[in-house]
Enzyme design. Sequence first.
Site: not given
Ligand code: URA
Length: 245
Positions: A114
């Site tokens: 993310d």
């Molecule tokens: N899980 C998440 O919620 N975000 C990420 O960036 C990676 C795994």
Amino acid sequence: MTAKVPMARLDRLLANLGYGSRREVGGLVARRQVMLDGEIVKDVGAKIPIVADLPERMKIVGKPIDPPAPLTLIMHKPLDVVCSHREAGRSVYELLPQRWRARTPALSSIGRLDKDTTGLLLITDDGPFLHRVISPRANVAKRYVATLDRPLEGGEVEAFAAGTLMLESETEPLAPALLEPLGPNAARLTITEGRYHQVRRMFAAVGNHVTALHRDRIGNLDLPADLQAGAWRILTANEQLSLFA
Ligand code: URA
């Protein structure tokens, strides 16, 4: 028996590495700006061996040629950059040399982090390798350190390990995951799947909220301590193997 070295026409090779159209690449050759093993290459159709040490042998305008495909990078993803080519905002690809955005095959991240997640990100133009890492059959573990809004309550380790936890709006339970508390508001979490926003949604499923998330390991490959946020380098062959060890 020795494996046959793949060869490519010079103009196609340079165009695929983002040095310009085949016509523009023809211009580089005409200006005598392409050298192989210390000799000027005069023919745009010359057959060039695609070998890993090509950057040591070939110079374009006096500089080592970019590494040919297959190319895999390890990056320490910083905050506030996205992994998708399509999403709005600055992307991880903007941290790489500009020419690399014109490479064929294109570089893409192996899975996504993310915008507000930091840590170990792999980027590759090697399709079979990418699929090997993300394939559910390969079971490659991804490890995260999560900082939490509220203290852990005590049942989360069992809830995540059970193999029965359901994420909102999903129909299949999650595979068992390993949660290791690091303090009241922090934990290490190892998962083998790669569902959308999985870690944040797992903590939401047990009534908590992730305020910071960092991936520090994939398979047996740790994020190198000397790789600063925003930095990247080429992944070595041994590091590639350590993903599956
Ligand atoms: N899980 C998440 O919620 N975000 C990420 O960036 C990676 C795994």
